[in-house]
Motif scaffolding. Structure first.
Motif, PDB file in Angstrom:
ATOM      1  N   GLN A 183      -4.342  14.289  15.885  1.00  0.00           N
ATOM      2  CA  GLN A 183      -5.084  13.893  14.681  1.00  0.00           C
ATOM      3  C   GLN A 183      -4.277  12.914  13.843  1.00  0.00           C
ATOM      4  N   GLN A 184      -2.982  13.154  13.735  1.00  0.00           N
ATOM      5  CA  GLN A 184      -2.122  12.260  12.975  1.00  0.00           C
ATOM      6  C   GLN A 184      -2.115  10.859  13.594  1.00  0.00           C
ATOM      7  N   ILE A 185      -2.037  10.791  14.910  1.00  0.00           N
ATOM      8  CA  ILE A 185      -2.085   9.484  15.587  1.00  0.00           C
ATOM      9  C   ILE A 185      -3.429   8.813  15.346  1.00  0.00           C
ATOM     10  N   HIS A 186      -4.504   9.561  15.495  1.00  0.00           N
ATOM     11  CA  HIS A 186      -5.848   9.016  15.285  1.00  0.00           C
ATOM     12  C   HIS A 186      -5.997   8.452  13.867  1.00  0.00           C
ATOM     13  N   LEU A 187      -5.604   9.221  12.863  1.00  0.00           N
ATOM     14  CA  LEU A 187      -5.718   8.771  11.468  1.00  0.00           C
ATOM     15  C   LEU A 187      -4.810   7.580  11.179  1.00  0.00           C
ATOM     16  N   THR A 188      -3.638   7.578  11.789  1.00  0.00           N
ATOM     17  CA  THR A 188      -2.710   6.464  11.597  1.00  0.00           C
ATOM     18  C   THR A 188      -3.283   5.181  12.189  1.00  0.00           C
ATOM     19  N   ILE A 189      -3.818   5.255  13.393  1.00  0.00           N
ATOM     20  CA  ILE A 189      -4.423   4.068  14.004  1.00  0.00           C
ATOM     21  C   ILE A 189      -5.603   3.580  13.165  1.00  0.00           C
ATOM     22  N   GLU A 190      -6.444   4.494  12.730  1.00  0.00           N
ATOM     23  CA  GLU A 190      -7.576   4.110  11.863  1.00  0.00           C
ATOM     24  C   GLU A 190      -7.085   3.395  10.609  1.00  0.00           C
ATOM     25  N   PHE A 191      -6.060   3.948   9.981  1.00  0.00           N
ATOM     26  CA  PHE A 191      -5.515   3.334   8.772  1.00  0.00           C
ATOM     27  C   PHE A 191      -4.970   1.941   9.075  1.00  0.00           C
ATOM     28  N   LEU A 192      -4.162   1.818  10.122  1.00  0.00           N
ATOM     29  CA  LEU A 192      -3.586   0.516  10.474  1.00  0.00           C
ATOM     30  C   LEU A 192      -4.678  -0.511  10.767  1.00  0.00           C
TER      31      LEU A 192
ATOM     32  N   GLN B 167       0.859  -1.181   0.000  1.00  0.00           N
ATOM     33  CA  GLN B 167       0.000   0.000   0.000  1.00  0.00           C
ATOM     34  C   GLN B 167       0.898   1.235   0.000  1.00  0.00           C
ATOM     35  N   GLY B 168       0.421   2.283  -0.622  1.00  0.00           N
ATOM     36  CA  GLY B 168       1.136   3.547  -0.543  1.00  0.00           C
ATOM     37  C   GLY B 168       1.043   4.100   0.871  1.00  0.00           C
ATOM     38  N   LYS B 169       2.078   4.777   1.311  1.00  0.00           N
ATOM     39  CA  LYS B 169       2.093   5.350   2.664  1.00  0.00           C
ATOM     40  C   LYS B 169       1.297   6.653   2.658  1.00  0.00           C
ATOM     41  N   PRO B 170       0.208   6.696   3.420  1.00  0.00           N
ATOM     42  CA  PRO B 170      -0.552   7.950   3.487  1.00  0.00           C
ATOM     43  C   PRO B 170       0.235   9.014   4.244  1.00  0.00           C
ATOM     44  N   GLU B 171      -0.008  10.257   3.906  1.00  0.00           N
ATOM     45  CA  GLU B 171       0.655  11.382   4.574  1.00  0.00           C
ATOM     46  C   GLU B 171      -0.379  12.087   5.448  1.00  0.00           C
ATOM     47  N   PHE B 172      -0.282  11.883   6.745  1.00  0.00           N
ATOM     48  CA  PHE B 172      -1.207  12.517   7.686  1.00  0.00           C
ATOM     49  C   PHE B 172      -0.580  13.706   8.402  1.00  0.00           C
TER      50      PHE B 172
END
Length: 165
Positions: A78-87, A61-66
């Motif tokens: 927010q970055q942590i929240h989005l990263t956890i959601e993505f993972l 997968q491409g690495k998202p940029e949060f």
């Protein structure tokens, strides 16, 4: 165990740690251990990024940029929240054969080629924890009252406990 699993709990702890640091002194975002090291915000952002940098190539997968160029405390949360959601959105089948995949990456100026298993356990996780530890170390150096429990979420000590007494 999927590689994502090893990052989710520590990311949640990092969010709690950042909240405590912010509540103690919001000005610490720019603090660093030494002038030539990353400041607290960049240590946090690098740790968060390593969780994605570790998992995305393993599931192709491409690495998202949060992240933001100079994040605020709220941006880091927010970055942590989005990263956890993505993972959490990644499925077991996305990681089929991840241990044997060939991963090419850079470690500073060094070019590395590792198996997926080597990449996660010998490169990505140590770097992830290094940057998480730097957030903790910067905060402690600035007298933020934290304990090992704030870092890992598992340890418990009675109020006022010290190993030095």
């Amino acid at each position: 165990m999927l590689p994502t699993t090893v990052f989710i709990h520590p990311l949640r702890q990092l969010a709690l740690l950042l909240r405590k640091i912010y509540q103690y002194d919001a000005a610490l975002l720019e603090s660093a251990l030494t002038p030539e090291q990353f400041p607290l915000w960049q240590q946090a952002q690098t740790a968060i990024g390593f969780s994605l940098r570790a998992c995305c190539p393993l599931c192709e997968q491409g690495k998202p940029e949060f992240g933001q160029p100079r994040p605020s405390w709220a941006d880091l949360q927010q970055q942590i929240h989005l990263t956890i959601e993505f993972l959490q959105s990644l499925k077991a089948e996305d990681f089929a054969g991840w241990q044997q995949k060939r991963i090419e990456t850079m470690a500073g100026f060094a070019e590395l080629e590792l198996t997926g298993e080597q990449f996660v356990y010998l490169y990505a996780l140590p770097n992830f924890y290094f940057h998480c530890s730097m957030v903790y170390a910067i905060a402690r150096a600035q007298q933020v009252p934290l304990s090992k429990a704030d870092f890992d979420g598992w340890h418990q000590y009675p109020a006022g406990f010290s190993f030095l007494r």
